[in-house]
Design an enzyme around this catalytic site. Structure first.
Site, PDB file in Angstrom:
ATOM      1  N   ILE A 189       7.421 -21.615  12.065  1.00  0.00           N
ATOM      2  CA  ILE A 189       7.312 -22.107  13.785  1.00  0.00           C
ATOM      3  C   ILE A 189       8.049 -20.905  14.754  1.00  0.00           C
ATOM      4  O   ILE A 189       8.018 -20.761  15.738  1.00  0.00           O
ATOM      5  CB  ILE A 189       7.972 -23.399  14.110  1.00  0.00           C
ATOM      6  CG1 ILE A 189       9.457 -23.378  13.558  1.00  0.00           C
ATOM      7  CG2 ILE A 189       7.089 -24.386  13.473  1.00  0.00           C
ATOM      8  CD1 ILE A 189      10.170 -24.610  13.958  1.00  0.00           C
ATOM      9  N   GLY A 190       8.645 -19.868  13.787  1.00  0.00           N
ATOM     10  CA  GLY A 190       9.399 -18.750  14.860  1.00  0.00           C
ATOM     11  C   GLY A 190       9.797 -17.859  13.844  1.00  0.00           C
ATOM     12  O   GLY A 190       9.984 -17.753  12.676  1.00  0.00           O
ATOM     13  N   LYS A 191      10.448 -16.485  14.731  1.00  0.00           N
ATOM     14  CA  LYS A 191      10.939 -15.351  13.905  1.00  0.00           C
ATOM     15  C   LYS A 191      11.892 -14.662  14.732  1.00  0.00           C
ATOM     16  O   LYS A 191      11.569 -14.687  16.185  1.00  0.00           O
ATOM     17  CB  LYS A 191       9.695 -14.535  13.308  1.00  0.00           C
ATOM     18  CG  LYS A 191      10.198 -13.347  12.600  1.00  0.00           C
ATOM     19  CD  LYS A 191       9.056 -12.636  11.693  1.00  0.00           C
ATOM     20  CE  LYS A 191       7.923 -12.035  13.005  1.00  0.00           C
ATOM     21  NZ  LYS A 191       6.873 -11.272  11.995  1.00  0.00           N
ATOM     22  N   GLY A 192      12.791 -13.997  14.206  1.00  0.00           N
ATOM     23  CA  GLY A 192      13.802 -13.437  15.195  1.00  0.00           C
ATOM     24  C   GLY A 192      14.544 -12.275  14.275  1.00  0.00           C
ATOM     25  O   GLY A 192      14.042 -12.098  13.066  1.00  0.00           O
ATOM     26  N   THR A 193      15.367 -11.640  14.946  1.00  0.00           N
ATOM     27  CA  THR A 193      16.240 -10.338  14.203  1.00  0.00           C
ATOM     28  C   THR A 193      16.855 -11.111  12.993  1.00  0.00           C
ATOM     29  O   THR A 193      17.053 -10.244  12.106  1.00  0.00           O
ATOM     30  CB  THR A 193      16.951  -9.738  15.057  1.00  0.00           C
ATOM     31  OG1 THR A 193      17.806 -10.816  15.730  1.00  0.00           O
ATOM     32  CG2 THR A 193      16.061  -9.186  16.331  1.00  0.00           C
ATOM     33  N   GLY A 213      15.956 -13.708  10.870  1.00  0.00           N
ATOM     34  CA  GLY A 213      15.085 -14.107   9.631  1.00  0.00           C
ATOM     35  C   GLY A 213      13.869 -14.934  10.668  1.00  0.00           C
ATOM     36  O   GLY A 213      13.565 -14.584  11.641  1.00  0.00           O
ATOM     37  N   LYS A 268      16.680 -22.745   9.943  1.00  0.00           N
ATOM     38  CA  LYS A 268      16.748 -21.250  10.425  1.00  0.00           C
ATOM     39  C   LYS A 268      17.328 -20.286   9.089  1.00  0.00           C
ATOM     40  O   LYS A 268      18.317 -20.829   8.624  1.00  0.00           O
ATOM     41  CB  LYS A 268      18.058 -21.023  11.449  1.00  0.00           C
ATOM     42  CG  LYS A 268      18.232 -19.540  11.804  1.00  0.00           C
ATOM     43  CD  LYS A 268      19.277 -19.646  13.094  1.00  0.00           C
ATOM     44  CE  LYS A 268      19.792 -18.329  13.484  1.00  0.00           C
ATOM     45  NZ  LYS A 268      20.604 -18.609  14.566  1.00  0.00           N
ATOM     46  N   ASP A 328      24.381 -16.195  25.375  1.00  0.00           N
ATOM     47  CA  ASP A 328      23.015 -16.064  25.338  1.00  0.00           C
ATOM     48  C   ASP A 328      22.029 -16.915  25.690  1.00  0.00           C
ATOM     49  O   ASP A 328      21.149 -17.299  25.489  1.00  0.00           O
ATOM     50  CB  ASP A 328      22.734 -15.420  23.682  1.00  0.00           C
ATOM     51  CG  ASP A 328      21.407 -14.736  23.624  1.00  0.00           C
ATOM     52  OD1 ASP A 328      20.925 -13.972  24.838  1.00  0.00           O
ATOM     53  OD2 ASP A 328      20.534 -14.700  22.643  1.00  0.00           O
TER      54      ASP A 328
END
Length: 460
Positions: A20-24, A26, A43, A143
């Site tokens: 459902i998502g991706k970031g720096t 993982g 996560k 953030d």
């Protein structure tokens, strides 16, 4: 320190359903509990061998402060060992199926509408309550932005992502680390990059929330058309930003934003003070009604997204449709493609290559295809064309990458790094030569400017 050997294997309890998502750090997956069928989000951090201070800090915050209705719930940390690729750390969190605030406003604007001010007030009210909980426990989020304010399908507001959050102590009531997402960073946080004796407190989150308020009105934060490095340079120097069209919004909404975006953080109000602001008071006592209204909006968005996904699946069966879409756009940046699969990417690169467009962006990455011929695109005129301008002003080029690194070095007096990777014969050596060529040109430009200014001083 937390020992990885003390953590349970997540696969004993949780089963991955979908990404459902991706970031720096993982990826984020939707998971199902094998025992009771309940769903959550996990996560999954990239391969690690030890729990470092940042991960431990995030774990500590989630474990102790996720008991608030406006902070995402935490279900535990797990470790999945893998002898081949290394182990992965799992942080299992509450599933917020409503998506992020950024996704919500983006879809609203795509329909040619704007967000109801009452809903903006309700969203900001929920975020303020979550921040108040953190600040009362001496935690700075650092953030706060639309992507880190998630929604539940029932219309709930949840603060997430404490990867760069910080704990204040009696001995250290302020911080001096420059972290966060550039467009939302407060001036005092940016200043810590240059001024080592500078510091800030929890009111940096108030500035970020003010930028998020503008994001809810305009659909994107101020300066979003600039390279992040240039935005960091301008934020401390520019006057406080406002909505693009302030006259379209109420005086109370405009005043709330101006209160959040007071540049001197010593004069900036706290989240507790802002909870009493007239604009936020619109949401007081109307939680249930506004929550239901937001839930309906989320439902409409999900139905539209579901219909769009269904259409996309049917369309993707026909490769020509995807290819024609690429042909029409002839996009400079592949991340803007509606279909981002291997087949479409290869077709787009081939199409560009056939027209001698050998450079293509993928976000911050530049793909370079060896043309195996001399092209007249590396002259001083081209260096001049790519000097100090927005990336979107010109077609993709290796000079733009070199220029961005140079501007970052000059602006922040920090070392820069350009990684060149590729197969044998891909053109890595030539790319390195071209980067040095452009940097040499920029160095001469700076030297000539210095000589001109010196000559001018002597003339005066």
């Amino acid at each position: 320190m937390i020992g990885l050997e003390t953590l349970e294997d997540p696969t004993d309890t949780w089963e991955i359903i979908e990404t459902i998502g991706k970031g720096t750090y993982g990826k984020v997956y939707k998971v199902s509990n094998k025992k009771d069928g309940s769903q959550a989000a996990v996560k999954v951090l990239d391969t690690i061998s030890v729990v470092d201070e940042e991960i431990e800090a995030e774990y500590s915050i989630l474990q102790s402060l996720s008991n608030h209705r406006n902070v995402v719930k935490f279900y535990g940390m797990f470790y999945k060992a893998d002898l081949k690729s290394g182990g992965h750390l799992w942080l299992v969190l509450e599933l917020c199926n409503g998506g992020s605030v950024t996704e919500l406003i983006t879809n609203v604007l795509k329909r040619g509408e704007c967000m109801d001010e009452a809903l903006i007030s309700y969203i900001l009210y929920g975020a303020l309550l979550g921040l108040q909980h953190l600040h009362n426990n001496r935690i700075i989020h650092r953030d706060v932005k639309g992507n880190n304010i998630l929604l539940t399908t029932e219309g709930g507001i949840k603060l997430v992502d404490f990867g760069v959050s910080a704990k204040l102590t009696n001995a250290r009531l302020r911080r001096n680390t420059s972290v966060g997402t550039p467009f939302w960073m407060a001036p005092e946080v940016i200043a810590c990059e240059q001024q080592l004796d500078y510091s800030y407190d929890s009111r940096c989150d108030v500035w970020s929330l003010g930028i998020t308020a503008i994001e809810l009105g305009d659909g994107e934060p101020p300066l979003s058309d600039l390279h992040p490095v240039k935005a960091l340079f301008k934020i401390p120097r520019n006057p406080p930003p406002t909505l693009l069209y302030p006259e379209k919004w109420s005086a109370e909404f405009n005043r709330f934003i101006s209160q959040c975006l007071i540049k001197d953080f010593e004069k900036r109000p706290s989240v507790t003070f802002l909870l009493k602001h007239p604009f936020i008071k619109h949401a007081h006592g109307k939680d249930v009604t506004l929550q239901q209204q937001l839930a309906k909006l989320i439902k409409v968005q999900q139905q539209q997204c579901s219909a769009k996904t269904s259409r996309q699946k049917n369309t993707r069966k026909n490769h020509m449709t995807a290819s024609e879409g690429c042909s029409q756009k002839m996009t400079d940046d592949l991340v803007t493609l509606e279909f981002l699969d291997e087949e479409t990417i290869i077709y787009c690169l081939q199409k560009r290559y056939s027209e001698l467009q050998i450079y293509t962006y993928v976000g911050d990455i530049l793909i370079a295809l060896n043309p195996f011929q001399d092209l007249p695109i590396y002259t001083p005129e081209f260096s001049k064309l790519y000097h100090g301008v927005k990336r979107s002003s010109n077609p993709p080029h290796i000079f733009a990458t070199a220029d961005a690194a140079y501007q970052g070095m000059v602006t922040f007096s920090k070392d820069q790094c350009i990684i060149i990777s590729g197969e044998s014969g891909a053109g890595k050596t030539e790319s390195a030569h071209l980067i040095v060529q452009h940097l040499t040109y920029l160095g001469k430009m700076r030297e000539e400017l210095s000589h001109f200014l010196l000559h001018l001083c002597w003339s005066l």
